[in-house]
Design an enzyme around this catalytic site. Sequence first.
Site, PDB file in Angstrom:
ATOM      1  N   GLY A 192     -29.077  17.777   4.999  1.00 10.77           N
ATOM      2  CA  GLY A 192     -28.252  17.608   3.815  1.00 10.77           C
ATOM      3  C   GLY A 192     -26.960  18.382   3.792  1.00 10.77           C
TER       4      GLY A 192
ATOM      5  N   ASP B 226     -33.973   8.908  18.393  1.00 15.14           N
ATOM      6  CA  ASP B 226     -32.560   8.963  18.805  1.00 15.14           C
ATOM      7  C   ASP B 226     -32.420   9.006  20.332  1.00 15.14           C
ATOM      8  OD1 ASP B 226     -31.845   9.281  16.020  1.00 15.14           O
ATOM      9  OD2 ASP B 226     -32.389  11.391  16.235  1.00 15.14           O
TER      10      ASP B 226
ATOM     11  N   ASN C 148     -19.004  14.507   9.178  1.00 14.20           N
ATOM     12  CA  ASN C 148     -20.128  15.321   9.623  1.00 14.20           C
ATOM     13  C   ASN C 148     -20.196  15.273  11.142  1.00 14.20           C
ATOM     14  OD1 ASN C 148     -22.435  16.876   9.641  1.00 14.20           O
ATOM     15  ND2 ASN C 148     -23.777  15.300   8.802  1.00 14.20           N
ATOM     16  N   ALA C 149     -20.066  16.424  11.796  1.00 16.38           N
ATOM     17  CA  ALA C 149     -20.008  16.496  13.259  1.00 16.38           C
ATOM     18  C   ALA C 149     -21.415  16.464  13.857  1.00 16.38           C
ATOM     19  CB  ALA C 149     -19.255  17.744  13.709  1.00 16.38           C
ATOM     20  N   ILE C 150     -22.043  15.292  13.773  1.00  8.39           N
ATOM     21  CA  ILE C 150     -23.322  15.063  14.448  1.00  8.39           C
ATOM     22  C   ILE C 150     -23.292  13.677  15.088  1.00  8.39           C
ATOM     23  CG2 ILE C 150     -24.551  16.545  12.821  1.00  8.39           C
ATOM     24  CD1 ILE C 150     -25.825  13.965  11.690  1.00  8.39           C
TER      25      ILE C 150
ATOM     26  N   GLU D 218     -24.235   5.876  10.423  1.00  2.00           N
ATOM     27  CA  GLU D 218     -24.235   7.016  11.338  1.00  2.00           C
ATOM     28  C   GLU D 218     -24.576   6.550  12.754  1.00  2.00           C
ATOM     29  OE1 GLU D 218     -27.180   9.570   9.684  1.00  2.00           O
ATOM     30  OE2 GLU D 218     -28.835   8.211  10.098  1.00  2.00           O
TER      31      GLU D 218
END
Length: 321
Positions: free
Chosen positions: A118, A42, A153-155, A209
């Site tokens: 998860g 990443d 999802n806060a990523i 994502e």
Amino acid sequence: MKPIRLATVAAAAVLALLPATAHADTAYPDPRPITGQQIIHDPTVARLQSGGYVAYSTGGVLGARVSKDMRQWDDAGNAFAAPPGWWYQYNDTGDPWAPDLSFRDGRYWLYYAVSSWGTNHSAIGVATSPTGLPGTWTDHGKVFTSGKSDPYNAIDPAVIHAEGRLWMTFGSYWTGIRMVELDPGTGKAKPGAEVHHLATRPDAPYAVEGPYIVRHGRYYYLFASYDACCAGVNSTYKIRVGRSTSVTGPYTDSTGKPLLEGGGDLLLAGHGRYVGTGGESVFRDRGQDWLAYHYYDAQDNGTPKLGLNRLSWKSGWPELR
């Protein structure tokens, strides 16, 4: 994305049934050759105001790499000496994921996520630095959070200044890619900010994502990682892209299919030794756009490594060299 965020074994089975890329391997360029510390996941990369380059990534307390020429990369430790205490609200190890590095108002801004495998009990945080180098970061706490009752999802944060305002894209599975407006002073989400929906897949587990938005000409381009990462040579990650005349969308691909309906032009997929290409970001260096991403090296036991390709534009769409 960091560890695969699949809530159940059944979700993993769904991923295995997702269609493979229709492109031939020859459609994709190899990453430029690099030396030194190549292991990364990443990546976010920037050319520093002081000269040279820095890359931050998932691993450690946001692992750091530095380079003078974008070819030889050296290990530079971590962004932080130790995890801030609040990170432990989201996982037991204080493990941060998927940083995003930018320069604004005379400071470097480092956004990152903390979560657990998860779950969408997650938070995005922010730190600032005068130099952008590891060991100089001051953490400022939470920017935006999500909980188990939220459909997102806060990523995987990524920030863009657009239309006179500051925005942050984010998202992983849980119906895909979202966006909120930030306060430019604090760098945090504006109270009560609308959560815009930018991209998703038609079926669970909504395997999209790692968003990143770039402006080129009159369009905003949304890059995102589709399918599954984090499985070494079995990873199926690939990068798709759509565009919009507004930063908040709607985004469509070159056929006009909305990204909210599963659209997205395939920009880069695994080929040869370069498996599971994704976790991407875009940076600009002396007038040239670059795509940074990780791949799993099939000739090195699936080790995740740094991929860099020139990003050019043809007929209003990005292409790689």
